[in-house]
Structure formats: C-alpha cells, structure tokens
Design a protein around this motif. Sequence first.
Motif, mmCIF file in Angstrom:
data_model
loop_
_atom_site.group_PDB
_atom_site.id
_atom_site.type_symbol
_atom_site.label_atom_id
_atom_site.label_comp_id
_atom_site.label_asym_id
_atom_site.label_seq_id
_atom_site.Cartn_x
_atom_site.Cartn_y
_atom_site.Cartn_z
ATOM 1 N N ALA A 1 9.143 -13.713 -4.131
ATOM 2 C CA ALA A 1 8.812 -14.554 -2.969
ATOM 3 C C ALA A 1 7.320 -14.468 -2.658
ATOM 4 N N LEU A 2 6.765 -13.257 -2.725
ATOM 5 C CA LEU A 2 5.334 -13.105 -2.419
ATOM 6 C C LEU A 2 4.468 -13.767 -3.488
ATOM 7 N N THR A 3 4.905 -13.671 -4.739
ATOM 8 C CA THR A 3 4.139 -14.307 -5.820
ATOM 9 C C THR A 3 4.088 -15.814 -5.598
ATOM 10 N N SER B 1 -1.480 -8.171 7.615
ATOM 11 C CA SER B 1 -0.218 -8.683 7.077
ATOM 12 C C SER B 1 -0.476 -9.455 5.776
ATOM 13 N N ALA B 2 0.615 -9.693 5.030
ATOM 14 C CA ALA B 2 0.496 -10.492 3.808
ATOM 15 C C ALA B 2 0.040 -11.909 4.157
ATOM 16 N N ALA B 3 0.537 -12.436 5.280
ATOM 17 C CA ALA B 3 0.150 -13.802 5.676
ATOM 18 C C ALA B 3 -1.358 -13.888 5.921
ATOM 19 N N VAL C 1 1.166 -9.211 -10.861
ATOM 20 C CA VAL C 1 2.342 -8.573 -10.247
ATOM 21 C C VAL C 1 2.679 -7.286 -10.975
ATOM 22 N N GLU C 2 3.060 -6.275 -10.218
ATOM 23 C CA GLU C 2 3.583 -5.053 -10.849
ATOM 24 C C GLU C 2 4.904 -5.387 -11.543
ATOM 25 N N LYS C 3 5.369 -4.459 -12.365
ATOM 26 C CA LYS C 3 6.622 -4.699 -13.070
ATOM 27 C C LYS C 3 7.811 -4.302 -12.195
ATOM 28 N N PRO C 4 8.966 -4.932 -12.394
ATOM 29 C CA PRO C 4 9.167 -6.091 -13.229
ATOM 30 C C PRO C 4 8.610 -7.347 -12.551
ATOM 31 N N THR D 1 0.851 -1.198 0.000
ATOM 32 C CA THR D 1 0.000 0.000 0.000
ATOM 33 C C THR D 1 0.887 1.249 0.000
ATOM 34 N N GLY D 2 1.848 1.265 -0.948
ATOM 35 C CA GLY D 2 2.772 2.390 -1.072
ATOM 36 C C GLY D 2 2.304 3.394 -2.117
ATOM 37 N N ALA D 3 3.280 3.974 -2.833
ATOM 38 C CA ALA D 3 3.000 5.107 -3.720
ATOM 39 C C ALA D 3 2.032 4.768 -4.854
ATOM 40 N N VAL D 4 2.118 3.557 -5.417
ATOM 41 C CA VAL D 4 1.262 3.256 -6.568
ATOM 42 C C VAL D 4 -0.124 2.745 -6.141
ATOM 43 N N PHE D 5 -0.289 2.462 -4.866
ATOM 44 C CA PHE D 5 -1.547 1.864 -4.395
ATOM 45 C C PHE D 5 -2.804 2.676 -4.782
ATOM 46 N N ALA E 1 -2.808 -5.442 2.384
ATOM 47 C CA ALA E 1 -1.757 -5.850 3.323
ATOM 48 C C ALA E 1 -0.483 -5.086 3.014
ATOM 49 N N ASP E 2 0.335 -4.932 4.039
ATOM 50 C CA ASP E 2 1.646 -4.299 3.853
ATOM 51 C C ASP E 2 2.533 -4.733 5.010
ATOM 52 N N LEU E 3 3.859 -4.735 4.748
ATOM 53 C CA LEU E 3 4.819 -4.975 5.833
ATOM 54 C C LEU E 3 4.555 -3.994 6.954
ATOM 55 N N ASN F 1 0.061 -8.026 -6.473
ATOM 56 C CA ASN F 1 1.334 -7.863 -5.762
ATOM 57 C C ASN F 1 1.989 -6.580 -6.238
ATOM 58 N N ILE F 2 1.822 -5.513 -5.448
ATOM 59 C CA ILE F 2 2.407 -4.221 -5.833
ATOM 60 C C ILE F 2 3.397 -3.757 -4.768
ATOM 61 N N THR F 3 4.168 -4.734 -4.302
ATOM 62 C CA THR F 3 5.274 -4.435 -3.402
ATOM 63 C C THR F 3 6.472 -3.980 -4.237
ATOM 64 N N THR F 4 7.566 -3.631 -3.565
ATOM 65 C CA THR F 4 8.775 -3.222 -4.277
ATOM 66 C C THR F 4 9.366 -4.431 -5.020
ATOM 67 N N PRO F 5 10.073 -4.172 -6.143
ATOM 68 C CA PRO F 5 10.486 -5.277 -7.019
ATOM 69 C C PRO F 5 11.197 -6.423 -6.296
ATOM 70 N N ALA F 6 12.069 -6.130 -5.348
ATOM 71 C CA ALA F 6 12.837 -7.191 -4.700
ATOM 72 C C ALA F 6 11.937 -8.147 -3.923
ATOM 73 N N ALA F 7 10.728 -7.699 -3.570
ATOM 74 C CA ALA F 7 9.802 -8.556 -2.803
ATOM 75 C C ALA F 7 8.865 -9.343 -3.717
ATOM 76 N N HIS F 8 8.839 -9.016 -5.007
ATOM 77 C CA HIS F 8 7.827 -9.610 -5.893
ATOM 78 C C HIS F 8 7.847 -11.142 -5.896
ATOM 79 N N TRP G 1 9.450 13.501 -6.163
ATOM 80 C CA TRP G 1 8.046 13.306 -5.746
ATOM 81 C C TRP G 1 7.787 12.020 -4.963
ATOM 82 N N HIS G 2 8.658 10.992 -5.094
ATOM 83 C CA HIS G 2 8.394 9.727 -4.392
ATOM 84 C C HIS G 2 8.957 9.821 -2.975
ATOM 85 N N PRO G 3 8.158 9.470 -1.951
ATOM 86 C CA PRO G 3 8.648 9.593 -0.565
ATOM 87 C C PRO G 3 9.912 8.763 -0.306
HETATM 88 N N1 LIG Z 1 5.144 4.602 -7.789
HETATM 89 C C1 LIG Z 1 4.670 4.576 -9.020
HETATM 90 O O1 LIG Z 1 4.262 5.614 -9.584
HETATM 91 C C2 LIG Z 1 4.597 3.283 -9.778
HETATM 92 C C3 LIG Z 1 3.980 3.295 -11.022
HETATM 93 C C4 LIG Z 1 3.838 2.099 -11.726
HETATM 94 C C5 LIG Z 1 4.330 0.938 -11.183
HETATM 95 N N2 LIG Z 1 4.966 0.928 -9.967
HETATM 96 C C6 LIG Z 1 5.454 -0.347 -9.437
HETATM 97 O O2 LIG Z 1 4.697 -0.646 -8.277
HETATM 98 C C7 LIG Z 1 5.488 -1.355 -7.323
HETATM 99 C C8 LIG Z 1 5.489 -0.610 -6.012
HETATM 100 O O3 LIG Z 1 6.005 0.698 -6.231
HETATM 101 P P1 LIG Z 1 5.713 1.874 -5.195
HETATM 102 O O4 LIG Z 1 6.251 3.101 -5.824
HETATM 103 O O5 LIG Z 1 4.299 1.815 -4.740
HETATM 104 O O6 LIG Z 1 6.691 1.419 -3.990
HETATM 105 P P2 LIG Z 1 6.576 1.862 -2.436
HETATM 106 O O7 LIG Z 1 7.902 1.590 -1.840
HETATM 107 O O8 LIG Z 1 5.998 3.237 -2.335
HETATM 108 O O9 LIG Z 1 5.480 0.855 -1.849
HETATM 109 C C9 LIG Z 1 5.714 -0.542 -1.757
HETATM 110 C C10 LIG Z 1 4.990 -1.053 -0.531
HETATM 111 O O10 LIG Z 1 5.202 -2.468 -0.462
HETATM 112 C C11 LIG Z 1 5.426 -2.823 0.887
HETATM 113 N N3 LIG Z 1 6.166 -4.087 0.940
HETATM 114 C C12 LIG Z 1 7.432 -4.318 0.535
HETATM 115 N N4 LIG Z 1 7.753 -5.612 0.751
HETATM 116 C C13 LIG Z 1 6.656 -6.212 1.283
HETATM 117 C C14 LIG Z 1 6.353 -7.535 1.716
HETATM 118 N N5 LIG Z 1 7.266 -8.503 1.646
HETATM 119 N N6 LIG Z 1 5.124 -7.775 2.213
HETATM 120 C C15 LIG Z 1 4.185 -6.807 2.299
HETATM 121 N N7 LIG Z 1 4.427 -5.526 1.901
HETATM 122 C C16 LIG Z 1 5.633 -5.228 1.408
HETATM 123 C C17 LIG Z 1 6.198 -1.652 1.464
HETATM 124 O O11 LIG Z 1 6.096 -1.602 2.874
HETATM 125 C C18 LIG Z 1 5.535 -0.458 0.771
HETATM 126 O O12 LIG Z 1 4.462 0.071 1.530
HETATM 127 C C19 LIG Z 1 6.872 -1.517 -7.955
HETATM 128 O O13 LIG Z 1 6.955 -2.767 -8.584
HETATM 129 C C20 LIG Z 1 6.909 -0.399 -9.010
HETATM 130 O O14 LIG Z 1 7.746 -0.739 -10.097
HETATM 131 C C21 LIG Z 1 5.081 2.089 -9.245
#
Ligand SMILES: NC(=O)c1ccc[n+]([C@@H]2O[C@H](COP(=O)([O-])OP(=O)(O)OC[C@H]3O[C@@H](n4cnc5c(N)ncnc54)[C@H](O)[C@@H]3O)[C@@H](O)[C@H]2O)c1
Length: 373
Positions: A82-84, A58-60, A96-99, A14-18, A37-39, A73-80, A163-165
Amino acid sequence: MTTSPSARIGIIGTGAVFPAYARGLAALPGLTVVRVADLDEERSRTAAAEWGIPAWGSAADLLADPGVDVVVNITTPAAHAALTDAALEAGKHVYVEKPLAVTTRDARRNIATAERTGRVLGGAPDTFLGSAAQTARAAVDAGLIGRPFAATSFVRSSRAQTWHPDPTFLFKPGGGPVLDWGPYHIAALVNLLGPITRVVGATANAELEIPVTAPDRRVERIDVEVATHATSILQFTSGVLATAVYSFDIWDTDLPHIEVYGTEGTLQIPDPNHFDAPVRLKRRTADEWTQLPPVLPLSRPDTGDAGIYRGLGVQDLVGHLAGDAHRASAGLALHVLDVLERLQDATLADGVADIMSSTQRPAPVRGVVPLAG
Ligand SMILES: NC(=O)c1ccc[n+]([C@@H]2O[C@H](COP(=O)([O-])OP(=O)(O)OC[C@H]3O[C@@H](n4cnc5c(N)ncnc54)[C@H](O)[C@@H]3O)[C@@H](O)[C@H]2O)c1
C-alpha cells in the motif's frame, strides 16, 4: 573524474533495520536522507535526532514533500504494497525492503503502478551487489566450476526472538523463513544461475507459539501463523537443480549457506545476507579449497561488520535513473517472490508448480574485475 548520481531520500519505517540504512546510505556518495517517517511519529523523531536527519513525521507528510526524490520503504512486510503504491502515485521512485509485497498479486499491482506513473521501483535484497556474490558470479561466468548442474541453499534460525524488540511480523503472513530469508538466497541463486522454472516442496512447524526473550522486547509470546520449516527442490531454466531448506526451527547446523556444484568443481558461497566474505572454490583436480580474490573492493573494508548496513540497492536504483542497468529491480524481486510464494504453502500433494514469472540474470556490478578461467 565522474560524479555519482545524487538523490534526496525519504525513509518510511524507523524500526530495527533503520540504523543499517541510515549508516549505509550516509556512506554512499550523492545520497542524502532528508526526511524519515513512521506510524509511530515519536520513533521517527528519535531516529531523525540520532542520525541528524532534518525532517520527520508521518508517511503522508513525507509523500507530500517535494524535496524527496526516492522513497525507501522499510516498513513491515504487510505494509509494503500500500505504501509503495501511494509513494509511486505521489511521483516518487521507490525502493522496498524484502519481500517486495506479501503476495505476487500485490507486487504485480505495484509494478503496474510504477509503469503507469513512469517511476522506478526497486527492491531488496541488494546483498548480491556485494563483493562475495559478485565474486561467485565471476567464478561461474569464468567456468571455474565447469557447467553448474546442482546447488544447495540452507537457512537456519536467525534467532530473532532473542534480539528483535518485536519480531511478531516474522511469524505472520509475509514473514517465516521462506519470505524473510528466502529472498537473500533466491536472489543470490538467480544472480548466479538465472531464473527458476519449477518448484516442489513441503512445509512444517516445530512450534506454534514462540517465547520472545529479547532484552528490550515489546511482546512476550507470538502465535505462529506461517510455516517455519520448508524443504524444496528448485529447477532452473538452465536445468540446474537446487535443494533448499529454509527454517526458523533449526537452531544450529554445519550445513553451508549456499554451494554450487559444477562438472569441474564446487563453489562455496558465504551467507547471502552479507555483502563481503570469502568465496571458496575446490576444483575436482585440487587437493585443497582456495579462497577466491574478491572481484570488487569490499563494500565496507573499514568496519568489518559485513551485515549491518544497507543501501547498495538504493544506489543501484539512483544509478539506473542516471542511465545504468537496474540490478535490484522490481522484476527480479517479483520473480523471487513468485518462487517463494509457491514454497511458502507447498505440500507434497500439490506436486510440482510451474513458476509463471521470469527474469534476466542482473548485470554484473560496474567495476567487477573478471576472473581468469
Ligand atoms: N530487522 C532486520 O534486521 C532486517 C534486516 C533486513 C531486512 N529487514 C526488512 O526490513 C523491513 C522492516 O523490518 P524491521 O525489522 O525494521 O521491522 P520493525 O517492526 O522493527 O520496524 C518497522 C517500522 O515500520 C513502521 N510502520 C509499519 N507500518 C507503517 C506504515 N503504514 N506507515 C509508516 N510506518 C509504518 C513501524 O511502526 C515500525 O517502526 C522488513 O521488510 C524486513 O523484512 C529487516
């Protein structure tokens, strides 16, 4: 009247793209977000409250919820990856979001898990399902530019540090302009021109430390761990040659996002991160550029905010569960990642790399009105 297939959606991350997903999915018939869900569980609670989503945690918890059919699954790429895998093992279909994953190795494992569990795996980008990309595709298919023989594809800085936190992940493995923006461009090109067979490229970094100036920033500086400028030549199976420059270091340019050159004319395609914008054509015999009529209704005629919502890829996955073609499929996302993985660390000394994966051009979106040749 046909009814849209329905599914109950759980979103992890539930980060920036949520908000783009919450807003986009809410506007698509049949798709209901039932849990987030979010970490950072507090972040998921806030998101649930803001968007009227009944459950959070939680994700669980989300994976254990029998009321969730599809995990987004719109977590950060490194988490994609395992969660998938965890979501597929829990019996969920996954988008899943990209990549798709940070490495093709992980992505192939995800696809194997989907096959073994009998679940469907799809992945971003889904922007090629929008009216602009579908119009460009219809123009190529109608022969409006003759036989395509070349293309260009340019990415400049998205200025995420302003612009991204917390854009840290954009400068770490899994990020960079190649893996962050490349997916939009490569998916758009494959949709138009088919799969890519060989690539050659080189990369550079203009800066190794990035100051973050976003007003609500959670970090001040980022150490850069990926190439932030990549230049390459892509050869398609069809023989088309594309020139690509994917850069976070170029702040401004007048270069077009994507152009496709054919024996009878040039097609100019808008930012492939967006769904709806004019596609322009200039035939070799014409004096002026013309704007092509969209072959689909605009995805969001009401807001004009072409780039700030997501969800068509989730709708595509749910449609596939009901028997339609799968367009934003894991197979396409893997091919895109395969190409980009080669470009990410390319050096001229490596020479040409063969791309081992391939894919079909995705089916046109239902309802496309073909263009006359
Ligand atoms: N920000 C954008 O404008 C944008 C646009 C298109 C696509 N995306 C894609 O969306 C995805 C997320 O980007 P973002 O900018 O929202 O990132 P972000 O860091 O703002 O948010 C990611 C969220 O995922 C959570 N997270 C990370 N690992 C986790 C886990 N193991 N379990 C549960 N939650 C977990 C983090 O706590 C965070 O709240 C990326 O793949 C990115 O490429 C982002």
